[in-house]
Design an enzyme around this catalytic site. Sequence first.
Site, mmCIF file in Angstrom:
data_model
loop_
_atom_site.group_PDB
_atom_site.id
_atom_site.type_symbol
_atom_site.label_atom_id
_atom_site.label_comp_id
_atom_site.label_asym_id
_atom_site.label_seq_id
_atom_site.Cartn_x
_atom_site.Cartn_y
_atom_site.Cartn_z
ATOM 1 N N HIS A 43 -6.370 -41.174 -30.866
ATOM 2 C CA HIS A 43 -5.387 -40.146 -31.179
ATOM 3 C C HIS A 43 -4.188 -40.251 -30.255
ATOM 4 O O HIS A 43 -4.233 -40.919 -29.214
ATOM 5 C CB HIS A 43 -6.000 -38.736 -31.133
ATOM 6 C CG HIS A 43 -6.668 -38.388 -29.838
ATOM 7 N ND1 HIS A 43 -7.928 -38.830 -29.506
ATOM 8 C CD2 HIS A 43 -6.251 -37.620 -28.790
ATOM 9 C CE1 HIS A 43 -8.267 -38.361 -28.314
ATOM 10 N NE2 HIS A 43 -7.253 -37.629 -27.861
ATOM 11 N N HIS A 67 -5.212 -43.474 -27.624
ATOM 12 C CA HIS A 67 -6.410 -43.593 -26.800
ATOM 13 C C HIS A 67 -7.579 -42.893 -27.467
ATOM 14 O O HIS A 67 -7.409 -42.058 -28.358
ATOM 15 C CB HIS A 67 -6.177 -42.984 -25.408
ATOM 16 C CG HIS A 67 -5.997 -41.491 -25.447
ATOM 17 N ND1 HIS A 67 -4.852 -40.895 -25.924
ATOM 18 C CD2 HIS A 67 -6.826 -40.468 -25.075
ATOM 19 C CE1 HIS A 67 -4.976 -39.579 -25.846
ATOM 20 N NE2 HIS A 67 -6.169 -39.289 -25.338
ATOM 21 N N ARG A 95 -9.413 -27.567 -25.307
ATOM 22 C CA ARG A 95 -10.281 -28.568 -25.922
ATOM 23 C C ARG A 95 -11.692 -28.458 -25.366
ATOM 24 O O ARG A 95 -11.883 -28.267 -24.166
ATOM 25 C CB ARG A 95 -9.741 -29.976 -25.646
ATOM 26 C CG ARG A 95 -10.466 -31.072 -26.414
ATOM 27 C CD ARG A 95 -10.044 -32.446 -25.933
ATOM 28 N NE ARG A 95 -10.623 -32.748 -24.629
ATOM 29 C CZ ARG A 95 -10.179 -33.704 -23.821
ATOM 30 N NH1 ARG A 95 -9.123 -34.415 -24.156
ATOM 31 N NH2 ARG A 95 -10.775 -33.920 -22.665
ATOM 32 N N ASP A 155 -10.957 -40.588 -26.078
ATOM 33 C CA ASP A 155 -11.235 -39.809 -24.869
ATOM 34 C C ASP A 155 -12.390 -40.404 -24.065
ATOM 35 O O ASP A 155 -13.402 -40.847 -24.620
ATOM 36 C CB ASP A 155 -11.580 -38.363 -25.249
ATOM 37 C CG ASP A 155 -10.362 -37.581 -25.717
ATOM 38 O OD1 ASP A 155 -9.237 -37.943 -25.329
ATOM 39 O OD2 ASP A 155 -10.541 -36.609 -26.477
#
Length: 301
Positions: free
Chosen positions: A277, A127, A292, A129
């Site tokens: 990723h 996917h 993150r 983000d």
Amino acid sequence: MREARVPADGMYEGRRTLRRLPEGVAERPYDLFELVPRGRVIGAEVHGIDLSRPLTPELRDELNRALLEWKVLFFRGQGLTSAQQRDFAANWGELETNPLLARGSSADVVRFEKGGNATPTFENVWHADVTFRERPALGAVLQLHEVPAVGGDTMWADMAAAYDNLPDAVKARIDGAWAVHDFIPGFGRFYGPEKLIPLQEEFPPVEHPVVRTHPETGRRMLFVNTSFTTHIVGMDRDESDRLLSYLVRQAHVPEYQVRFTWQPGDIAFWDNRATQHYAIDDYAPQRRVAERVAIAGDRPY
């Protein structure tokens, strides 16, 4: 001799075009750090930089060039605080908040704690983000704080390479096409209606081009993914499902990928516009703890 028949939309053997740089862009050395490639078209380690220190404009610009050219950069053993991680990411713009994910020390820090008794979520799927936003993230800075003894790697795929290698007939079908992205499919696997319904007004479905143009490099890239892309506008559902299934499988090609094995304190900084990723969920019941910070992006075109 029997007919040599390959199923429609099958994957074919043969040499692939592996072009890391945009057409007409020449290789140039990096003057302010050492860069060690980890993949043919994507992924490189950067040595000789302390990310806890403020970046000079010259260093920021050279890192940005490396990001555009390699799509994901790895920095070993940085051990940043959340504030330092935020400060580094802010060199690329406004920081993004995400009310769908667990919060770290501030609203723009997301914390992932996996393994042990934690529910496995948001892993083992290719996917990009937050493509369900009107302005999906420009990029993200991820730091691992706790790493399993074995497993827990992350992979990235170069979606410009994926587009380059599509058959001409497929490119003709998707150039100019738009697709709908929605947060419900990706998050509905893990959250109930009580959490998702209040957020539907904040995050309505959006349309993005199936093939987006990178705003800095000009490269054409596939911009559909398994987690958030629901259908292609103007196609009946069966046709859309079949075409999307073919397109999202392009991230699975090893020649377009890099795989990173983490150590505590390592940082990955990736261009979310150009990549997908995959966090590999192969380490339970060991723990894996990460934070993150994401950088707000522009509207795809």
